[in-house]
Design a protein around this motif. Structure first.
Motif, PDB file in Angstrom:
ATOM      1  N   VAL A   6     104.254  60.577 -73.436  1.00 49.41           N
ATOM      2  CA  VAL A   6     103.372  61.566 -72.828  1.00 49.41           C
ATOM      3  C   VAL A   6     102.955  60.993 -71.477  1.00 49.41           C
ATOM      4  CG1 VAL A   6     101.204  62.854 -73.036  1.00 49.41           C
ATOM      5  CG2 VAL A   6     102.489  62.241 -75.095  1.00 49.41           C
ATOM      6  N   LEU A   7     103.194  61.737 -70.424  1.00 51.98           N
ATOM      7  CA  LEU A   7     102.893  61.214 -69.081  1.00 51.98           C
ATOM      8  C   LEU A   7     101.409  61.472 -68.765  1.00 51.98           C
ATOM      9  CD1 LEU A   7     106.105  62.443 -67.245  1.00 51.98           C
ATOM     10  CD2 LEU A   7     105.708  60.234 -68.320  1.00 51.98           C
ATOM     11  N   ASP A   8     100.551  60.680 -69.407  1.00 51.52           N
ATOM     12  CA  ASP A   8      99.110  60.896 -69.215  1.00 51.52           C
ATOM     13  C   ASP A   8      98.470  59.829 -68.343  1.00 51.52           C
ATOM     14  OD1 ASP A   8      99.312  58.834 -70.968  1.00 51.52           O
ATOM     15  OD2 ASP A   8      98.247  59.806 -72.634  1.00 51.52           O
ATOM     16  N   ASP A   9      99.272  58.876 -67.855  1.00 47.24           N
ATOM     17  CA  ASP A   9      98.736  57.827 -66.988  1.00 47.24           C
ATOM     18  C   ASP A   9      99.599  57.756 -65.723  1.00 47.24           C
ATOM     19  OD1 ASP A   9      98.020  55.571 -65.647  1.00 47.24           O
ATOM     20  OD2 ASP A   9      97.997  54.259 -67.401  1.00 47.24           O
ATOM     21  N   PRO A  10      99.092  58.282 -64.602  1.00 45.17           N
ATOM     22  CA  PRO A  10      99.934  58.365 -63.395  1.00 45.17           C
ATOM     23  C   PRO A  10     100.437  56.999 -62.919  1.00 45.17           C
ATOM     24  CG  PRO A  10      97.631  58.953 -62.917  1.00 45.17           C
ATOM     25  CD  PRO A  10      97.745  58.859 -64.405  1.00 45.17           C
ATOM     26  N   GLU A  11      99.699  55.921 -63.206  1.00 45.70           N
ATOM     27  CA  GLU A  11     100.120  54.617 -62.685  1.00 45.70           C
ATOM     28  C   GLU A  11     101.413  54.117 -63.317  1.00 45.70           C
ATOM     29  OE1 GLU A  11      98.742  53.989 -60.089  1.00 45.70           O
ATOM     30  OE2 GLU A  11      96.918  55.161 -60.334  1.00 45.70           O
ATOM     31  N   ILE A  12     101.671  54.523 -64.554  1.00 44.91           N
ATOM     32  CA  ILE A  12     102.905  54.036 -65.206  1.00 44.91           C
ATOM     33  C   ILE A  12     103.898  55.175 -65.491  1.00 44.91           C
ATOM     34  CG2 ILE A  12     101.882  51.952 -66.223  1.00 44.91           C
ATOM     35  CD1 ILE A  12     101.627  53.560 -68.871  1.00 44.91           C
ATOM     36  N   ALA A  13     103.545  56.367 -65.075  1.00 43.79           N
ATOM     37  CA  ALA A  13     104.358  57.543 -65.446  1.00 43.79           C
ATOM     38  C   ALA A  13     105.810  57.433 -64.969  1.00 43.79           C
ATOM     39  CB  ALA A  13     103.721  58.809 -64.875  1.00 43.79           C
ATOM     40  N   PHE A  14     106.005  57.011 -63.699  1.00 42.40           N
ATOM     41  CA  PHE A  14     107.386  56.969 -63.177  1.00 42.40           C
ATOM     42  C   PHE A  14     108.208  55.923 -63.916  1.00 42.40           C
ATOM     43  CE2 PHE A  14     105.233  58.886 -59.449  1.00 42.40           C
ATOM     44  CZ  PHE A  14     105.918  60.092 -59.487  1.00 42.40           C
ATOM     45  N   ARG A  15     107.579  54.820 -64.208  1.00 37.24           N
ATOM     46  CA  ARG A  15     108.270  53.773 -64.959  1.00 37.24           C
ATOM     47  C   ARG A  15     108.640  54.290 -66.357  1.00 37.24           C
ATOM     48  NH1 ARG A  15     108.427  48.033 -64.694  1.00 37.24           N
ATOM     49  NH2 ARG A  15     109.204  47.337 -66.696  1.00 37.24           N
ATOM     50  N   GLN A  16     107.701  55.013 -66.950  1.00 32.80           N
ATOM     51  CA  GLN A  16     107.972  55.569 -68.287  1.00 32.80           C
ATOM     52  C   GLN A  16     109.136  56.558 -68.244  1.00 32.80           C
ATOM     53  OE1 GLN A  16     103.940  56.987 -69.065  1.00 32.80           O
ATOM     54  NE2 GLN A  16     103.812  55.612 -70.826  1.00 32.80           N
ATOM     55  N   ILE A  17     109.197  57.347 -67.181  1.00 34.72           N
ATOM     56  CA  ILE A  17     110.317  58.307 -67.056  1.00 34.72           C
ATOM     57  C   ILE A  17     111.648  57.539 -66.962  1.00 34.72           C
ATOM     58  CG2 ILE A  17     111.369  60.076 -65.588  1.00 34.72           C
ATOM     59  CD1 ILE A  17     108.512  60.896 -64.736  1.00 34.72           C
ATOM     60  N   ASP A  18     111.672  56.519 -66.096  1.00 39.30           N
ATOM     61  CA  ASP A  18     112.904  55.733 -65.925  1.00 39.30           C
ATOM     62  C   ASP A  18     113.343  55.105 -67.252  1.00 39.30           C
ATOM     63  OD1 ASP A  18     112.829  56.332 -63.281  1.00 39.30           O
ATOM     64  OD2 ASP A  18     112.127  54.373 -62.598  1.00 39.30           O
ATOM     65  N   GLU A  19     112.378  54.533 -67.957  1.00 43.16           N
ATOM     66  CA  GLU A  19     112.719  53.855 -69.215  1.00 43.16           C
ATOM     67  C   GLU A  19     113.210  54.849 -70.266  1.00 43.16           C
ATOM     68  OE1 GLU A  19     109.698  50.040 -68.850  1.00 43.16           O
ATOM     69  OE2 GLU A  19     109.198  51.668 -70.231  1.00 43.16           O
ATOM     70  N   THR A  20     112.572  56.004 -70.290  1.00 44.55           N
ATOM     71  CA  THR A  20     112.949  57.009 -71.289  1.00 44.55           C
ATOM     72  C   THR A  20     114.356  57.540 -71.015  1.00 44.55           C
ATOM     73  OG1 THR A  20     110.613  57.601 -71.386  1.00 44.55           O
ATOM     74  CG2 THR A  20     112.140  59.123 -72.414  1.00 44.55           C
ATOM     75  N   LEU A  21     114.642  57.814 -69.737  1.00 43.71           N
ATOM     76  CA  LEU A  21     115.987  58.296 -69.397  1.00 43.71           C
ATOM     77  C   LEU A  21     117.033  57.210 -69.651  1.00 43.71           C
ATOM     78  CD1 LEU A  21     115.319  60.358 -66.136  1.00 43.71           C
ATOM     79  CD2 LEU A  21     115.582  61.190 -68.481  1.00 43.71           C
ATOM     80  N   ALA A  22     116.657  55.953 -69.401  1.00 40.95           N
ATOM     81  CA  ALA A  22     117.602  54.851 -69.649  1.00 40.95           C
ATOM     82  C   ALA A  22     117.911  54.760 -71.147  1.00 40.95           C
ATOM     83  CB  ALA A  22     117.022  53.532 -69.134  1.00 40.95           C
ATOM     84  N   ALA A  23     116.896  54.965 -71.977  1.00 53.88           N
ATOM     85  CA  ALA A  23     117.120  54.918 -73.435  1.00 53.88           C
ATOM     86  C   ALA A  23     118.060  56.053 -73.848  1.00 53.88           C
ATOM     87  CB  ALA A  23     115.789  55.044 -74.169  1.00 53.88           C
ATOM     88  N   CYS A  24     117.897  57.212 -73.224  1.00 53.14           N
ATOM     89  CA  CYS A  24     118.745  58.371 -73.524  1.00 53.14           C
ATOM     90  C   CYS A  24     120.213  58.034 -73.250  1.00 53.14           C
ATOM     91  CB  CYS A  24     118.291  59.546 -72.663  1.00 53.14           C
ATOM     92  SG  CYS A  24     119.138  61.081 -72.975  1.00 53.14           S
ATOM     93  N   MET A  25     120.447  57.421 -72.091  1.00 54.80           N
ATOM     94  CA  MET A  25     121.815  57.094 -71.705  1.00 54.80           C
ATOM     95  C   MET A  25     122.386  55.940 -72.522  1.00 54.80           C
ATOM     96  SD  MET A  25     122.569  59.393 -69.779  1.00 54.80           S
ATOM     97  CE  MET A  25     124.213  58.943 -69.265  1.00 54.80           C
ATOM     98  N   ARG A  26     121.522  54.968 -72.816  1.00 59.15           N
ATOM     99  CA  ARG A  26     122.009  53.774 -73.528  1.00 59.15           C
ATOM    100  C   ARG A  26     122.334  54.102 -74.985  1.00 59.15           C
ATOM    101  NH1 ARG A  26     117.757  50.917 -72.758  1.00 59.15           N
ATOM    102  NH2 ARG A  26     116.937  50.694 -74.850  1.00 59.15           N
ATOM    103  N   LEU A  27     121.458  54.862 -75.623  1.00 64.35           N
ATOM    104  CA  LEU A  27     121.618  55.120 -77.053  1.00 64.35           C
ATOM    105  C   LEU A  27     122.337  56.438 -77.335  1.00 64.35           C
ATOM    106  CD1 LEU A  27     118.030  53.941 -77.970  1.00 64.35           C
ATOM    107  CD2 LEU A  27     120.150  52.679 -78.351  1.00 64.35           C
TER     108      LEU A  27
END
Ligand SMILES: Cc1ncc(C[n+]2csc(CCOP(=O)(O)OP(=O)(O)O)c2C)c(N)n1
Ligand SMILES: [Mg+2]
Length: 513
Positions: A100-121
């Motif tokens: 859930v993108l509820d913290d703007p300070e880490i949101a972009f990092r969370q998006i990158d990590e989530t998309l990376a997990a999608c591609m990796r797994l």
């Protein structure tokens, strides 16, 4: 915002349809995305996403949700089920990563990590954006997080040399290729490996068309007793079976009629490399397959007995249509630019025997087996690659679930061909337990074009009518074509008969004991 972005938005009639379409899009193009509203949309798409999870299809689920400030004191807002987090909690169970993108300070990092997990797994992920977070600007600029995985060099070297020694020593090595070869983009490498080694290759039903089924070394679909006996024999009597990207599901194993000996098998997947009874971890499937291409595997010529190609009757008659006739005729008519998309039901069993010309152009929910995949997936495949024409094979029961997507297909002016197997209900279920619960209402499916305002439809009752209608459908490149094919309610495909006969024989043996 989507409209102003380079992303093409395709609205569907139902969220679960959007999920199937995005899944098919991902299978063709490597990743897909579906965008749904909170809970009423999210929970509707959950079954399709569960299927994408089970069958390893990388779909990104984007969902809005109530704003963080609106959640104070837990008010009863429309669309809320139990807690504000209920939707996320459900998706945690059916995705590889959820955020859930509820913290703007880490949101972009969370998006990158989530998309990376999608591609990796190669599995779906979930990104939720509360509505008051849309325009929030973080205080610090985002640094793109790039996550790269590497194989353990020593493990890779040892696994490769062990594989090469076993393959070179074996008398009847065979390759069994499955869906991960496709998902991890290794189809080209598979063809190179098959050409380099001269080994025969079979595929599973979930991996069907991972290699062109016209390749001279291609044996056919291995599916235990559900497949052809020649393929079953080749795979099960091999003294070194190299299983690439395999998924050991009951469907791939012919509903437990398979008889594979682990001690003579090498199983290489994204999760592990298992040779006989020991396993290596920390090896990327890509590195292993590419490593095999560089390894000194000796080339040989192994010719194994292949199943005979099913011959279509020379001349169509006025006899009523049968499933057997349908599939043998479709086999003749398959064109190079077609993607065969099968739903669940006898259409899936019948499709086993179709010979797909190019690689990766057979799509089916062959493990999760959720009815309703066919029509929306045919839409997703054609949107993913406009050069493809979907040949959607679907039962009447499954069509009644998601056939509304013909409306989107019509609106976009796409031209798939829909072969609707109208056997007046749930025939697959009738063969297990017959009763009135297998009957469904008889729709005038051929009138769908009138309903959705586009397309061409017809009814087919005889072999001659089928040939004529299929030819007309192939010619009609301007809109979808729907063939309402009347079949006897107990008529079924040769593959389903094979399964029944083998299961009956097995049960018979057990009962005698
Ligand atoms: C969403 C969903 N509900 C129920 C089932 C169980 N099921 C498997 S096959 C089948 C009947 C399919 O009927 P139809 O689409 O007409 O195909 P047929 O078996 O008649 O060829 C059912 C109900 C399922 N696989 N998926
Ligand atoms: Mg049916």
């Amino acid at each position: 915002m989507l409209q102003n972005s380079p992303i093409k938005v395709i609205g569907t009639t139902r969220e679960d349809c959007a999920g199937y379409a995005a899944d098919a899009y991902a299978r063709v193009n490597g990743i897909g995305a579906v965008c749904v509203t909170y809970c009423v949309g999210g929970l509707s798409v959950s079954n399709s996403i569960a299927g994408a999870y089970a069958e390893k299809s990388p779909v990104v689920v984007l969902t809005g949700s109530p704003g963080m400030k609106e959640r104070i004191n837990d008010p009863m807002l429309h669309h809320k089920v139990r807690h504000f987090s209920t939707q996320k909690e459900i998706f945690e169970k059916i995705t590889a990563a959820s955020v859930v993108l509820d913290d703007p300070e880490i949101a972009f990092r969370q998006i990158d990590e989530t998309l990376a997990a999608c591609m990796r797994l190669k599995r779906p992920v979930y990104i939720e954006l509360p509505r008051d977070m849309v325009d929030v600007v973080p205080r610090f600029p985002n640094q793109i997080t790039k996550i790269t995985e590497v194989s353990n060099r020593h493990a890779l070297k040892e696994a490769l040399s062990e594989t090469v020694a076993l393959l070179n020593r074996a008398k009847k090595p065979v390759i069994l290729a499955d869906v991960e070869v496709h998902r991890y983009g290794l189809s080209k490498e598979l063809v190179q490996l098959v050409n380099k080694t001269g080994l025969p290759v079979a595929a599973t039903i979930l991996g069907k068309s991972v290699i062109s089924e016209k390749h001279p070394q291609y044996l056919g679909v291995y599916e235990g007793a559900m497949g052809h006996s020649e393929v079953q024999k080749a795979v099960e009597t091999s003294d070194c079976l190299l299983m690439l990207g395999t998924f050991m599901t009951d469907m791939n194993l012919g509903v437990y009629t398979a008889n594979l000996d682990q001690s003579r098998a090498i199983e290489a997947t994204s999760e592990k490399i298992q040779i006989s009874h020991h396993r290596y971890t920390d090896i990327l499937l890509k590195d292993y397959v590419q490593g095999l291409l560089k390894s000194p595997i000796r080339k040989r010529k192994i010719t194994l007995k292949k199943p005979r190609a099913s011959k279509a009757p020379l001349k169509a008659t006025r006899k009523p249509m049968t499933v057997r006739y349908l599939f043998s005729r479709v086999n003749e008519f398959l064109e190079d630019d077609m993607a065969v998309v099968s739903d669940v039901g006898d259409c899936l069993f019948g499709s086993i025997d179709l010979v797909i010309h190019r690689k990766t152009e057979f799509l089916a929910p062959a493990y999760y087996t959720s009815m309703g995949f066919g029509v929306p997936a045919g839409l997703g495949a054609q949107v993913a690659n406009p050069k493809l024409r979907s040949l959607i094979i679907v039962g009447d029961g499954a069509f009644q679930m998601t056939g509304t997507e013909l409306s989107t297909i019509g609106r976009l002016g796409l031209n798939p061909i829909i072969l609707l197997l109208n056997n007046h209900g749930y025939t697959t279920e009738r063969l297990i337990l017959e009763g009135p619960f297998n009957d469904i209402a008889e729709w005038s499916y051929e009138n769908m074009p009138q309903l959705v305002g586009n397309g061409w439809g017809c009814s087919v009752r005889t072999e001659i009518e089928f040939d004529q209608s299929l030819k007309a459908a192939l010619k009609n490149k301007r809109s979808f074509s729907l063939l309402n094919i009347f079949l006897d309610k107990m008529d079924h495909s040769p593959a389903l008969s094979r399964l029944g006969a083998n299961l009956a024989a097995k049960l018979g043996k057990k009962n005698k004991k």
